[in-house]
Design an enzyme around this catalytic site. Structure first.
Site, short mmCIF file in Angstrom:
data_model
loop_
_atom_site.label_atom_id
_atom_site.label_comp_id
_atom_site.label_asym_id
_atom_site.label_seq_id
_atom_site.Cartn_x
_atom_site.Cartn_y
_atom_site.Cartn_z
N ARG A 147 0.84 -1.28 0.00
CA ARG A 147 -0.17 -0.04 -0.14
C ARG A 147 0.80 1.31 -0.13
NH1 ARG A 147 -5.27 -2.33 0.82
NH2 ARG A 147 -6.47 -1.01 1.58
N ARG A 191 -19.56 -4.06 5.60
CA ARG A 191 -18.60 -3.73 6.34
C ARG A 191 -18.44 -2.49 7.09
NH1 ARG A 191 -13.59 -4.77 2.35
NH2 ARG A 191 -12.79 -2.90 3.13
N ARG A 242 -10.37 6.72 2.70
CA ARG A 242 -9.62 5.65 1.77
C ARG A 242 -9.19 6.05 0.58
NH1 ARG A 242 -13.93 1.10 2.62
NH2 ARG A 242 -12.47 -0.37 1.44
#
Ligand code: AMP
Length: 215
Positions: free
Chosen positions: A89, A163, A174
């Protein structure tokens, strides 16, 4: 079989594509998000901290993720290749991963960048629900992906859940985290000569493109 890394913004379809490729090529799908969510289920002090980070949309520390990953890729089922979904990431993770591969005598394989429009990604995220029992994923935004009966799994009749980080606020964070931390990996892997770009708006077309890359 080559190892595959998917780099993608949130909801570009990396989870769905990984599952399809896993079935076609019979290699495991390793999602660092899933590895972390399984740690969260343990409900100890450490897992509470990880849960809070996941819900904020930020990244968990590189050390935690690398530890989980090291153990996972050394497992027997990874010897003929694997799919990495959600890792690396950031550049530091990519560098540490290169060192890990060298120490294990493994190859990097191919890196596939999935490109998708931000609004479509947001709709995919906010509408995503899954079955806690069998893991089937549905999406209330897309007609062809809705469950037959609202809120209920077609396969096992279990109540569907979403979620806790699949909401509009966490999505914005995000997406931002992706641009700041993960997008620099595009240049990094392009310089290494291992990057392929595909558009993942249509999942079926994306699968065909991936098959061509893997030939
Ligand atoms: P994902 O399921 O890939 O969308 O990941 C969900 C969340 O897990 C992310 O928003 C991060 O908080 C965390 N996460 C997953 N993979 C990583 C990673 N490689 N490094 C750090 N945090 C991660």
């Amino acid at each position: 079989m080559k190892n595959i890394i998917f780099i993608a913004p949130p909801a570009a379809g990396k989870g769905t594509l990984s599952e399809i490729i896993k079935e076609k090529y019979n290699i495991p799908h390793i999602s660092t998000g899933d590895l972390l969510r399984s740690v969260v289920l343990k409900e100890d002090e450490n897992s509470k901290k990880i849960k809070a980070i996941l819900e904020s949309g930020q990244l968990v520390t590189d050390e935690i993720v690398l530890d989980l990953l090291r153990t996972r890729i050394c497992a027997e089922d990874c010897q003929n290749g694997y799919i990495l979904d959600g890792f690396p990431r950031n550049i530091h993770q990519a560098e540490e991963y290169n060192k890990l591969l060298t120490s294990l005598g493994k190859n990097l394989g191919v890196v596939i960048l999935l490109e998708v429009d931000e609004n479509l990604a947001k709709e995919r995220i906010v509408g995503r629900v899954s079955c806690p029992k069998c893991g089937a994923v549905y999406n209330t935004y897309f007609e062809q992906m809705r469950p037959k009966k609202a809120g209920i799994c077609d396969r096992c009749m279990e109540k569907l859940i979403s979620r806790s980080d699949d909401n509009a606020e966490t999505f914005a964070q995000r997406w931002d985290t992706y641009l700041k931390s993960t997008a620099p990996l595009i240049q990094y892997y392009e310089d290494m000569g291992v990057l392929y770009r595909i558009n993942s708006t249509d999942i079926n077309i994306a699968v065909e493109e991936i098959e061509k890359i893997l030939k």
